[in-house]
Design a protein around this motif. Structure first.
Motif, short mmCIF file in Angstrom:
data_model
loop_
_atom_site.label_atom_id
_atom_site.label_comp_id
_atom_site.label_asym_id
_atom_site.label_seq_id
_atom_site.Cartn_x
_atom_site.Cartn_y
_atom_site.Cartn_z
N MET A 189 -64.76 -10.31 0.71
CA MET A 189 -63.64 -11.23 0.54
C MET A 189 -62.98 -11.61 1.87
O MET A 189 -62.36 -12.66 1.98
N GLU A 190 -63.14 -10.76 2.87
CA GLU A 190 -62.57 -11.10 4.18
C GLU A 190 -63.23 -12.35 4.74
O GLU A 190 -62.58 -13.19 5.37
N VAL A 191 -64.54 -12.46 4.50
CA VAL A 191 -65.28 -13.65 4.96
C VAL A 191 -64.77 -14.89 4.23
O VAL A 191 -64.54 -15.94 4.84
N PHE A 192 -64.57 -14.77 2.93
CA PHE A 192 -64.10 -15.91 2.14
C PHE A 192 -62.66 -16.28 2.49
O PHE A 192 -62.30 -17.46 2.49
N GLU A 193 -61.85 -15.27 2.78
CA GLU A 193 -60.46 -15.55 3.14
C GLU A 193 -60.37 -16.36 4.43
O GLU A 193 -59.47 -17.18 4.61
N LYS A 194 -61.32 -16.12 5.34
CA LYS A 194 -61.35 -16.90 6.58
C LYS A 194 -61.65 -18.37 6.31
O LYS A 194 -61.29 -19.24 7.11
N LEU A 195 -62.31 -18.65 5.20
CA LEU A 195 -62.59 -20.04 4.80
C LEU A 195 -61.39 -20.69 4.13
O LEU A 195 -61.38 -21.90 3.92
#
Length: 305
Positions: free
Chosen positions: A14-20
């Motif tokens: 989710m950290e990757v998605f939050e960056k988006l």
């Protein structure tokens, strides 16, 4: 990993998605099928923000892999409550998403309006034949499948035909306005070119025996070169140039002759020609007319400040 289906399950980071910018959606897992080249996001949605997150993820994967991989969302509706305007927005997104990968919908869903009534999403078209074509190839089912990916599984797509005369009139007005703006830009650029090129003047002298007696004009035959190419000529070379007259000046000399300065442009460049006239010489020209010049030229470049 299932070796038969070549399916890989990926735990979402989710950290990757939050960056988006993904903030609301719940992603349960991600399945990658290397045989069918499909990536499936299993998720649940509970608000319009989740719908926006789906679009964000879709666009990001699409930008990275293009059409090399099929993107799919299997979505659980988790007490999703939406206003009619939000449903309308989602329907339009579904239509545009379909148009990006389906040639039929891209060709025929150019003009449409969307209405929401109960559990029906009505797509109003401007032509009965288009309605028939879209129904024949079952475009409604394709749109419903995309709506299901957004979590809207209980809505049916219905095509209807309506009056688009006002919208078409507005488009015609916009096209007319755009053309006028382009013409204005072209005119401005033309004036700029004329102004820039008028800083360099070229004197063109013609021998008297090239003209009819008592006249400085005659019919000219041969190929016309551009004014830009004119500047590449050497002294003594013959050429023909043509352009619109945008300035004429006359000066009577002590000898009694008249020195006429004529500036012409072909829309891309310009030159200033000068010709000496006797009292009886007739040169019937004026600004706005198209002038063709011919002869062996002697070039002299003058720079004015």
């Amino acid at each position: 990993m299932d070796m038969n289906n070549k399916q890989i399950m990926i735990e979402p980071n989710m950290e990757v998605f939050e960056k988006l910018g993904v903030k609301n959606i719940e992603i349960k897992n991600i399945l990658l099928n290397t045989r069918t080249r499909r990536i499936t996001f299993n998720c649940s949605v509970s608000c319009m923000g989740c719908i926006n997150d789906i679009d964000t993820i879709y666009k990001d994967v699409l930008s990275k892999f293009g059409r090399e991989i099929e993107i799919e969302f299997v979505t659980e509706n988790k007490e999703l409550k939406l206003e009619d305007e939000e449903i309308k927005t989602i329907a339009i997104r579904a239509i545009e998403r379909l148009k990006s990968k389906n040639t039929t919908s891209k060709s025929f869903l150019c003009f449409y309006k969307v209405y929401v009534k109960n559990n029906y999403i009505i797509i109003e078209l401007n032509d009965e034949n288009i309605k028939f074509m879209l129904e024949e190839v079952k475009i409604s089912i394709k749109i419903e499948n995309i709506l299901a990916e957004y979590g809207l599984k209980d809505y049916k797509i219905v095509f209807s035909v309506g009056d688009f005369s006002k919208e078409l009139s507005n488009i015609e007005e916009k096209i007319k306005s755009d053309i006028e703006k382009q013409q204005s830009v072209i005119s401005s650029e033309r004036e700029k070119i004329i102004k820039e090129n008028s800083m360099t003047e070229t004197q063109v002298y013609k021998a008297k025996n090239e003209f009819k007696r008592g006249s400085k004009t005659k019919d000219i035959k041969g190929d016309v070169i551009s004014i830009k190419d004119f500047y590449d000529l050497y002294d003594g070379e013959s050429c023909i140039v043509q352009g619109e007259i945008f300035s004429i000046e006359a000066m009577v000399l002590k000898s009694g002759k008249t020195l006429k300065t004529i500036r012409i442009t072909d829309g891309k460049s310009s030159l200033t020609s000068k010709i000496f006239l006797d009292e009886n010489d007739n040169l019937d020209i004026s600004e706005g007319k198209i002038l063709k010049l011919s002869g062996k030229v002697q070039l002299e470049y003058l720079c004015r400040k």
